[in-house]
Write a protein that holds these residues in place. Structure first.
Motif, short mmCIF file in Angstrom:
data_model
loop_
_atom_site.label_atom_id
_atom_site.label_comp_id
_atom_site.label_asym_id
_atom_site.label_seq_id
_atom_site.Cartn_x
_atom_site.Cartn_y
_atom_site.Cartn_z
N THR A 1 42.65 -4.16 82.24
CA THR A 1 44.05 -3.89 81.90
C THR A 1 44.72 -5.14 81.34
O THR A 1 45.49 -5.07 80.37
CB THR A 1 44.83 -3.42 83.14
N MET A 2 44.42 -6.28 81.92
CA MET A 2 45.03 -7.52 81.45
C MET A 2 44.61 -7.84 80.02
O MET A 2 45.42 -8.29 79.21
CB MET A 2 44.65 -8.67 82.39
N PHE A 3 43.33 -7.63 79.70
CA PHE A 3 42.85 -7.91 78.35
C PHE A 3 43.50 -6.99 77.33
O PHE A 3 43.79 -7.40 76.20
CB PHE A 3 41.33 -7.77 78.29
N GLN A 4 43.75 -5.74 77.71
CA GLN A 4 44.38 -4.80 76.80
C GLN A 4 45.79 -5.22 76.46
O GLN A 4 46.31 -4.88 75.38
CB GLN A 4 44.38 -3.40 77.42
N ASP A 5 46.44 -5.97 77.35
CA ASP A 5 47.82 -6.39 77.12
C ASP A 5 47.93 -7.63 76.22
O ASP A 5 49.03 -8.02 75.83
CB ASP A 5 48.51 -6.70 78.46
#
Length: 321
Positions: free
Chosen positions: A204-208
């Motif tokens: 999720t963090m990478f997608q942001d």
């Protein structure tokens, strides 16, 4: 984090990785820095080009400058300035309205305005110096191909793209989204180094993390651009150009040949995305980059600013991770 027992790998020798490595090493942490490029810089890189007559040109084709917005960073930059790594770029900026055909919103260097800093003699000077500091072991030309978390040893095992063991580390700092991006597979034919299925929270963090692709156009002219009264300007109402910077006006730069000017133009993200979607994630061919250079230069000439034919022109695509 116990400095005496900490061994850290930093992936990426751009400004984030270089500063991180320097700060950790200053606290006694053993740092190994990996970068797939030939040297430090990342998007703070400086490009060296040689013309047909042997004349050497240099372009800050990544970040044109940086500003400071906190006291903590200001103290760090002050130290760099004292060491001669950076200098203030006392440039005038403006905005060029493509439809109206004129400059507006002039940004004069007045008391209280945000200072613009550049590396000396190139933007990459900062990263190069930080990577040479005590406690930092920099390994260039090394692409990390696999990152494995060893539960038993509570450490990370890193392997290069060509299968070589890079060692075990207590911590890993990744400064580039490519460690977990599918674009890595498109360029190398291998899975990304970090398997996000093992770390769902990281996914999720990478997608942001935002992605802002762009092309840089490097130009050299035999004479200054007489109708351009500023050292940098943004474009308004242009579909393909976002910024233009007079690279040779920065402190510490040497113009070769004398009286010449070098400029770096940046495309809009929309133009870059359209071109990249057509060519795919692979490294662009020379013909593809030549077409980009032609497109962007035509837009520059269409400003009505009497832009002459350059003595050097080349486009560069920045990674889209």
């Amino acid at each position: 984090m116990s400095a005496a027992a900490t061994n850290v790998a930093v992936i990426g020798a751009g400004i984030s990785g270089a500063v991180c490595a320097s700060l950790l090493a200053a606290r006694g942490v053993a740092v190994t820095l990996f970068d797939s490029g030939r040297g430090a810089g990342g998007r703070m890189a400086q490009r060296r080009e040689v013309m047909d007559d042997g004349t050497e040109l240099r372009f800050d084709h990544g970040a044109p400058y940086f500003t400071v917005s906190s006291d903590e960073v200001a103290r760090v930059v002050s130290g760099w300035e004292a060491r001669g790594l950076v200098a203030e770029w006392k440039a005038m900026f403006a905005c060029f309205d493509r439809e109206a055909g004129k400059f507006r919103d002039f940004d004069k260097m007045e008391e209280g305005t945000t200072k613009k800093y550049v590396g000396v003699p190139g933007m990459n000077s900062i990263c190069k110096s930080l990577c040479l500091e005590d406690g930092v072991v920099a390994r260039f030309g090394v692409t990390v191909g696999k990152m494995d978390w060893l539960q038993n040893g509570s450490s990370w095992s890193l392997t290069s793209l060509d299968g070589k063991d890079l060692g075990n580390f207590d911590y890993v700092v990744a400064t580039d989204k490519n460690v977990a991006s599918h674009k890595f597979s498109g360029l190398t034919g291998r899975p990304p180094p970090l398997d996000l299925s093992v770390f769902p929270n990281l996914s999720t963090m990478f997608q942001d993390i935002p992605v802002r692709p762009c092309f840089a156009l490097m130009l050299a002219f035999s004479e200054p651009l007489a109708m351009v009264p500023v050292q940098g300007f943004s474009f308004y109402n242009s579909d393909s150009l976002s910024w233009a910077f007079c690279d040779s006006s920065k402190p510490g730069r040497v113009c070769l040949p004398p009286n010449s000017q070098s400029w770096v133009l940046r495309s809009t993200a929309e133009y870059a995305s359209k071109v990249i979607n057509n060519m795919g994630p692979r490294k662009p061919s020379a013909d593809a980059l030549a077409k980009v250079a032609e497109d962007l230069f035509k837009e520059f000439q269409a400003t009505g600013l009497n832009i002459p034919q350059p003595i050097f022109i080349k486009a560069h695509r920045w990674s889209v991770f």
